[in-house]
Write an enzyme that holds these catalytic residues in place. Structure first.
Site, PDB file in Angstrom:
ATOM      1  N   ASN A  13      54.224   6.116-101.690  1.00  0.00           N
ATOM      2  CA  ASN A  13      55.497   5.453-101.921  1.00  0.00           C
ATOM      3  C   ASN A  13      56.338   5.633-100.657  1.00  0.00           C
ATOM      4  O   ASN A  13      56.847   6.718-100.395  1.00  0.00           O
ATOM      5  CB  ASN A  13      56.204   6.051-103.137  1.00  0.00           C
ATOM      6  CG  ASN A  13      57.509   5.346-103.474  1.00  0.00           C
ATOM      7  OD1 ASN A  13      57.986   4.498-102.730  1.00  0.00           O
ATOM      8  ND2 ASN A  13      58.095   5.708-104.608  1.00  0.00           N
ATOM      9  N   LYS A  61      56.279   9.529 -99.719  1.00  0.00           N
ATOM     10  CA  LYS A  61      55.826  10.432-100.771  1.00  0.00           C
ATOM     11  C   LYS A  61      54.398  10.071-101.153  1.00  0.00           C
ATOM     12  O   LYS A  61      54.064   8.886-101.253  1.00  0.00           O
ATOM     13  CB  LYS A  61      56.739  10.330-101.999  1.00  0.00           C
ATOM     14  CG  LYS A  61      58.182  10.668-101.712  1.00  0.00           C
ATOM     15  CD  LYS A  61      59.055  10.463-102.937  1.00  0.00           C
ATOM     16  CE  LYS A  61      60.512  10.743-102.626  1.00  0.00           C
ATOM     17  NZ  LYS A  61      61.384  10.504-103.803  1.00  0.00           N
ATOM     18  N   ARG A  96      53.170   1.656-103.825  1.00  0.00           N
ATOM     19  CA  ARG A  96      54.260   1.056-104.571  1.00  0.00           C
ATOM     20  C   ARG A  96      54.933   0.017-103.674  1.00  0.00           C
ATOM     21  O   ARG A  96      55.314   0.304-102.538  1.00  0.00           O
ATOM     22  CB  ARG A  96      55.281   2.108-104.965  1.00  0.00           C
ATOM     23  CG  ARG A  96      56.470   1.519-105.720  1.00  0.00           C
ATOM     24  CD  ARG A  96      57.700   2.347-105.535  1.00  0.00           C
ATOM     25  NE  ARG A  96      58.837   1.768-106.260  1.00  0.00           N
ATOM     26  CZ  ARG A  96      60.100   2.003-105.945  1.00  0.00           C
ATOM     27  NH1 ARG A  96      60.392   2.788-104.946  1.00  0.00           N
ATOM     28  NH2 ARG A  96      61.072   1.446-106.630  1.00  0.00           N
ATOM     29  N   HIS A 126      61.151  -1.453-112.002  1.00  0.00           N
ATOM     30  CA  HIS A 126      60.670  -0.260-112.709  1.00  0.00           C
ATOM     31  C   HIS A 126      59.445  -0.574-113.572  1.00  0.00           C
ATOM     32  O   HIS A 126      59.167   0.118-114.554  1.00  0.00           O
ATOM     33  CB  HIS A 126      61.768   0.361-113.596  1.00  0.00           C
ATOM     34  CG  HIS A 126      62.938   0.890-112.819  1.00  0.00           C
ATOM     35  ND1 HIS A 126      64.245   0.683-113.218  1.00  0.00           N
ATOM     36  CD2 HIS A 126      63.012   1.591-111.667  1.00  0.00           C
ATOM     37  CE1 HIS A 126      65.072   1.252-112.347  1.00  0.00           C
ATOM     38  NE2 HIS A 126      64.341   1.814-111.399  1.00  0.00           N
ATOM     39  N   HIS A 132      64.859   3.197-118.472  1.00  0.00           N
ATOM     40  CA  HIS A 132      64.475   3.960-117.277  1.00  0.00           C
ATOM     41  C   HIS A 132      65.791   4.353-116.608  1.00  0.00           C
ATOM     42  O   HIS A 132      66.387   3.574-115.863  1.00  0.00           O
ATOM     43  CB  HIS A 132      63.619   3.114-116.332  1.00  0.00           C
ATOM     44  CG  HIS A 132      63.213   3.840-115.084  1.00  0.00           C
ATOM     45  ND1 HIS A 132      61.954   4.378-114.904  1.00  0.00           N
ATOM     46  CD2 HIS A 132      63.904   4.139-113.961  1.00  0.00           C
ATOM     47  CE1 HIS A 132      61.891   4.960-113.721  1.00  0.00           C
ATOM     48  NE2 HIS A 132      63.072   4.827-113.128  1.00  0.00           N
ATOM     49  N   ARG A 144      75.238   1.600-107.569  1.00  0.00           N
ATOM     50  CA  ARG A 144      75.254   0.156-107.797  1.00  0.00           C
ATOM     51  C   ARG A 144      76.218  -0.186-108.927  1.00  0.00           C
ATOM     52  O   ARG A 144      76.290   0.523-109.930  1.00  0.00           O
ATOM     53  CB  ARG A 144      73.854  -0.349-108.158  1.00  0.00           C
ATOM     54  CG  ARG A 144      72.829  -0.180-107.051  1.00  0.00           C
ATOM     55  CD  ARG A 144      71.470  -0.704-107.492  1.00  0.00           C
ATOM     56  NE  ARG A 144      70.437  -0.423-106.511  1.00  0.00           N
ATOM     57  CZ  ARG A 144      69.247   0.109-106.790  1.00  0.00           C
ATOM     58  NH1 ARG A 144      68.936   0.403-108.035  1.00  0.00           N
ATOM     59  NH2 ARG A 144      68.376   0.327-105.833  1.00  0.00           N
ATOM     60  N   ASP A 189      75.891  11.441-108.466  1.00  0.00           N
ATOM     61  CA  ASP A 189      74.982  12.283-109.252  1.00  0.00           C
ATOM     62  C   ASP A 189      75.560  12.512-110.649  1.00  0.00           C
ATOM     63  O   ASP A 189      76.635  13.093-110.800  1.00  0.00           O
ATOM     64  CB  ASP A 189      74.770  13.624-108.537  1.00  0.00           C
ATOM     65  CG  ASP A 189      73.610  14.421-109.111  1.00  0.00           C
ATOM     66  OD1 ASP A 189      73.450  14.440-110.350  1.00  0.00           O
ATOM     67  OD2 ASP A 189      72.857  15.024-108.329  1.00  0.00           O
ATOM     68  N   ARG A 247      74.792  14.551-112.862  1.00  0.00           N
ATOM     69  CA  ARG A 247      74.967  15.966-113.207  1.00  0.00           C
ATOM     70  C   ARG A 247      76.361  16.442-112.829  1.00  0.00           C
ATOM     71  O   ARG A 247      77.007  17.181-113.587  1.00  0.00           O
ATOM     72  CB  ARG A 247      73.897  16.808-112.507  1.00  0.00           C
ATOM     73  CG  ARG A 247      72.480  16.562-113.027  1.00  0.00           C
ATOM     74  CD  ARG A 247      71.431  17.201-112.151  1.00  0.00           C
ATOM     75  NE  ARG A 247      71.381  16.562-110.835  1.00  0.00           N
ATOM     76  CZ  ARG A 247      70.447  16.812-109.921  1.00  0.00           C
ATOM     77  NH1 ARG A 247      69.479  17.690-110.189  1.00  0.00           N
ATOM     78  NH2 ARG A 247      70.458  16.202-108.754  1.00  0.00           N
ATOM     79  N   GLY A 271      64.837  10.475-114.551  1.00  0.00           N
ATOM     80  CA  GLY A 271      65.566  11.732-114.393  1.00  0.00           C
ATOM     81  C   GLY A 271      66.722  11.947-115.335  1.00  0.00           C
ATOM     82  O   GLY A 271      66.867  13.018-115.934  1.00  0.00           O
ATOM     83  N   GLU A 322      54.839   7.295-112.646  1.00  0.00           N
ATOM     84  CA  GLU A 322      54.551   6.064-111.914  1.00  0.00           C
ATOM     85  C   GLU A 322      53.361   6.224-110.973  1.00  0.00           C
ATOM     86  O   GLU A 322      52.587   5.289-110.759  1.00  0.00           O
ATOM     87  CB  GLU A 322      55.798   5.628-111.142  1.00  0.00           C
ATOM     88  CG  GLU A 322      56.943   5.216-112.049  1.00  0.00           C
ATOM     89  CD  GLU A 322      58.258   5.089-111.322  1.00  0.00           C
ATOM     90  OE1 GLU A 322      58.668   3.951-111.046  1.00  0.00           O
ATOM     91  OE2 GLU A 322      58.872   6.136-111.036  1.00  0.00           O
TER      92      GLU A 322
END
Length: 390
Positions: free
Chosen positions: A7, A14, A83, A172, A200, A233, A275, A277, A322, A377
């Site tokens: 990817n 990755k 990907r 996705h 997702h 976004r 983020d 979190r 995530g 994935e």
């Protein structure tokens, strides 16, 4: 049969080496900050992780280093799966890479200018360094090739679609393909008999309505900008509002696209972070973080409800990626709104999940079952690659 999955991002690469006989990951290698002075790579095998700072000037250099790190494992690689974000209408399933295919993908790269060119860098590097090994392109858009025209056609003139290719593509797809099959397995039923809505939910987020294993509606559109609110976004916005923003800020077309893709969403509303979190952690004290959280949950809930109606009812509601797997408070907030439909969850179980779980969290007797599934994935890309190189 071992498949190498790659990817490629703008400054990262990755990879996972997957043994498709048992679907186990042999090792993982990630290169980051490619082309920068602070470039480094991480190598993980047998539970042992190694990180090393090393100058990596290009994606081709990263691929060379990757094969060096894999050592003798490279002799067992039967295919390399990549990907690729956007395949346009031409590529509605995975395909073996050739010069002609790469040219075809480049022709639609204006729909994904931040992704496709970088994806192709990794493909070309692998083709050059290991010319005898087939490379397979696995497209994020392919899973949504089953969208009916009434779902993918925008309410603009038909000429926009026929002559200019303006339509909904969705993204996705590899995640939805894997997760939908996993849910069917967990329910012990053929996927052809099931209706489900999957979210997702990550820094990039989308929702998909799946009927019998096929995508029939999805929130992302021509590009990954449409749909729910995301990390940076905007998601859905009145086109006239976008034009007004561009005028007010003095932005040209490219500047406006950059703004909507990179400066909005959780980051823009909270004024703090992209983020989730950090948004969740600060929402009690920061009104803008609370507003960002409420918009995020509200938009996702709206799409879940709309897609349940689109399908005429569902067997399962699913959370993945995530945020979907790791934010219990968001799952609970959505479930509270959808509870009247029969999608009730076990709140105690929901709150007690570990990181990246795959589990059912339905309350006993719930009319609609609810699942949390850790997506894979890379494995899906490996499976797709194996089909073409076997």
């Amino acid at each position: 049969m071992k498949i190498l999955v790659i990817n490629s991002g703008s400054s990262s690469l990755k990879s996972q080496l997957v043994d498709t006989e048992n679907n186990k990951v042999v090792c993982k290698v990630t290169f980051d900050a490619i082309g920068l002075d602070r470039s480094f790579y991480e190598f993980e095998q047998n539970g042992i992780e190694t990180k090393k700072n090393e100058p990596i000037k290009s994606h081709e250099e990263a691929v060379k280093k990757l094969f060096e790190l894999l050592g003798n494992e490279t002799k067992q690689i039967c295919g390399i799966g990549h990907r690729v974000v956007h395949g346009g209408e031409k590529y509605q399933k995975s395909v073996i890479a050739t010069d002609e295919v790469l040219q075809g993908v480049e022709a639609v790269s204006h729909f994904a200018p931040l992704h496709n060119p970088k994806n192709l860098l990794g493909v070309r590097a692998c083709m050059k360094i290991m010319p005898g090994v087939p490379n397979v392109l696995v497209f994020d858009t392919a899973f949504h090739s089953t969208l009916p025209q009434s779902s993918f056609h925008y309410a603009t003139t038909h000429e926009d679609y026929e002559k200019h290719g303006i339509r909904r593509f969705g993204f996705h797809g590899t995640s939805y393909a894997y997760v939908s099959r996993k849910v069917a397995e967990m329910m012990g039923k053929p996927i052809e008999d099931l209706k489900m809505v999957i979210g997702h939910l990550g820094n990039g987020a989308s929702i998909c309505a799946i009927d019998g294993g096929k995508s029939v509606q999805t929130s992302m559109g021509l590009t990954p900008l449409e749909g729910v609110m995301m990390g940076t976004r905007s998601g859905d916005i009145d086109p006239a509002a976008a034009i007004a923003i561009g005028r007010a800020r003095g932005l040209d077309y490219d500047g406006l696209l950059h703004y909507l893709n990179n400066e909005c969403g959780l980051k823009g509303v909270s004024g703090v972070t992209s983020d989730i979190r950090d948004v969740v952690a600060s929402k009690k004290k920061n009104p803008r973080a609370k507003l960002a959280y409420d918009i995020f949950v509200g938009r996702i809930t709206k799409y879940y409800g709309a897609y349940i109606a689109t399908l005429g009812g569902v067997d399962a509601i699913v959370y993945t990626a995530g945020i979907g797997t790791n934010q219990a408070c968001i799952r609970e907030a959505i479930a509270d709104k959808l509870g009247f439909m029969g999608a009730k969850i076990d709140k105690k179980l929901n709150k007690s999940l570990g990181r990246n779980p795959t589990i059912e969290i339905s309350r006993k007797g719930a009319k609609i079952r609810t699942f949390v599934v850790c997506t894979n994935e890379e494995l899906e890309i490996a499976i797709e690659t194996k089909k073409l190189v076997k």
